[in-house]
Motif scaffolding. Structure first.
Motif, PDB file in Angstrom:
ATOM      1  N   ALA A  36       0.790  -1.172   0.092  1.00 30.72           N
ATOM      2  CA  ALA A  36       0.066   0.026  -0.129  1.00 30.72           C
ATOM      3  C   ALA A  36       0.946   1.301  -0.001  1.00 30.72           C
ATOM      4  N   PHE A  58      -8.978   0.563  -0.477  1.00 35.16           N
ATOM      5  CA  PHE A  58      -9.625  -0.512   0.295  1.00 35.16           C
ATOM      6  C   PHE A  58     -10.760  -1.297  -0.392  1.00 35.16           C
ATOM      7  N   VAL A  76      -4.796   5.954  -1.019  1.00 38.83           N
ATOM      8  CA  VAL A  76      -3.858   4.685  -1.015  1.00 38.83           C
ATOM      9  C   VAL A  76      -4.265   3.657  -1.791  1.00 38.83           C
ATOM     10  N   ARG A  78      -2.669  -0.354  -3.986  1.00 43.46           N
ATOM     11  CA  ARG A  78      -1.536  -1.340  -4.286  1.00 43.46           C
ATOM     12  C   ARG A  78      -1.990  -2.118  -5.583  1.00 43.46           C
ATOM     13  N   LYS A 235      -8.377   5.061   7.932  1.00 42.19           N
ATOM     14  CA  LYS A 235      -7.800   3.842   7.130  1.00 42.19           C
ATOM     15  C   LYS A 235      -6.630   4.063   6.351  1.00 42.19           C
ATOM     16  N   ARG A 236      -6.486   5.202   5.473  1.00 40.23           N
ATOM     17  CA  ARG A 236      -5.441   5.497   4.823  1.00 40.23           C
ATOM     18  C   ARG A 236      -4.056   5.530   5.589  1.00 40.23           C
ATOM     19  N   TYR A 239      -2.873   2.377   7.331  1.00 41.30           N
ATOM     20  CA  TYR A 239      -2.623   1.657   6.188  1.00 41.30           C
ATOM     21  C   TYR A 239      -1.092   2.033   5.728  1.00 41.30           C
ATOM     22  N   HIS A 240      -0.826   3.201   5.701  1.00 44.11           N
ATOM     23  CA  HIS A 240       0.283   3.890   4.989  1.00 44.11           C
ATOM     24  C   HIS A 240       1.188   4.416   6.099  1.00 44.11           C
ATOM     25  N   ARG A 276      -5.128  -2.190  11.514  1.00 40.86           N
ATOM     26  CA  ARG A 276      -3.809  -2.023  10.807  1.00 40.86           C
ATOM     27  C   ARG A 276      -3.121  -3.282  10.694  1.00 40.86           C
ATOM     28  N   ASN A 279      -4.626  -5.647   7.801  1.00 48.35           N
ATOM     29  CA  ASN A 279      -4.172  -5.230   6.278  1.00 48.35           C
ATOM     30  C   ASN A 279      -2.609  -5.161   6.329  1.00 48.35           C
ATOM     31  N   LEU A 280      -1.840  -5.066   7.356  1.00 44.63           N
ATOM     32  CA  LEU A 280      -0.345  -5.121   6.924  1.00 44.63           C
ATOM     33  C   LEU A 280       0.099  -6.418   6.751  1.00 44.63           C
TER      34      LEU A 280
END
Length: 281
Positions: A36, A58, A76, A78, A235-236, A239-240, A276, A279-280
């Motif tokens: 991401a 997402f 964000v 990927r 969320k961004r 995640y980032h 977190r 998603n990671l």
């Protein structure tokens, strides 16, 4: 993307047929794209051949050619996978964008992938080919200027397609116009303005009428949209960035960390830390 002139602008065309055919450097770049990330500029991807699987803010998309994708710097995203693709891409930072184009992009963001008809695809693809030729003429004295102008022309071509799509739905009703104004204000002020009444006041209408308009146009209340926009930004950042949940809470305008955490959990069904880690992983 490789920066063509070291000043916030890039354009290139690449083809990937199979992961097994990629050299180590390209394979490393592809592996990085699967993580991401955000771009530091406004990015455009013209899918000329093949299929790309992407996750943008997402949501997962299967994008088939011919299509174009506009990515705002805030988003964000990927890469998940691809099948026999040729992609042309160009990117400009705010300084290199025509101010009018920049406003258009802010208005249409976040934008979903857009399928192109054959005629439009042909024009954009030919324009990209010309811009790539311009990008290779680095010894020309006005290189910087004509590269910026040509890439801005590409931006206008794509923005016009998104605008045409919006207009194809017909004339906006009074409810839809107010809902559109509200969403623009929300995008601009969601960090500092959290109350529906404040948005209604800025639009010179009553709170109940704003709610009626937004719910009629979108199916959801003003409060729902405010919460969704805040949670998307959360969320961004989760995640980032490597910021703590408390830091993210403060950045999004919540001094009460526990309130923010409860809002996120209620909206998504999981705590910020769970999101977190999920998603990671």
């Amino acid at each position: 993307m490789t920066d063509n002139i070291g000043a916030g602008i890039a354009i290139e065309r690449i083809s990937f047929h199979d992961l097994r055919t990629l050299d180590n450097s390209t394979l490393d770049s592809f592996e990085e794209s699967k993580l991401a990330h955000r771009e530091d500029r406004h990015s455009f991807f013209l899918l000329e051949n093949g299929i790309v699987h992407m996750e943008i803010d997402f949501q997962k998309y299967e994008i088939k050619s011919p299509s174009v994708v506009y990515m705002h710097p805030d988003q964000v995203h990927r890469m998940i996978g691809f099948e026999n693709i040729t992609i042309s891409s160009w990117a400009l930072n705010n300084e290199n964008l025509n101010p009018g184009h920049l406003q258009l992009l802010e208005d249409i963001a976040p934008a979903k992938p857009l399928v192109l008809n054959a005629a439009t695809f042909s024009i954009i693809s030919e324009a990209v080919s010309l811009c790539i030729k311009f990008s290779e003429r680095k010894k020309d004295k006005l290189y910087h200027l004509f590269l910026i102008d040509s890439c801005n022309a590409l931006v206008a071509l794509v923005a016009s397609q998104y605008l045409e799509l919006a207009e194809s739905t017909g004339t906006l009703s009074r409810f839809e116009l107010i809902a559109k104004c509200f969403k623009s204000a929300l995008e601009r002020d969601f960090i500092t303005v959290k109350r529906p009444a404040a948005y209604a006041q800025s639009l010179n209408i009553s709170t109940p009428y704003l709610n009626e308009c937004v719910k009629n146009a979108t199916g959801y209340s003003v409060s729902y949209h405010i919460q969704q926009r805040i949670v998307l930004e959360a969320k961004r950042l989760l995640y980032h960035s490597d910021k703590s949940v408390k830091e993210i809470s403060a950045e999004l305008g919540y001094e009460d960390y526990s309130y923010f955490s409860k809002l996120f959990t209620k909206t998504t069904g999981m705590t910020p830390l769970t999101f977190r880690h999920k998603n990671l992983d």
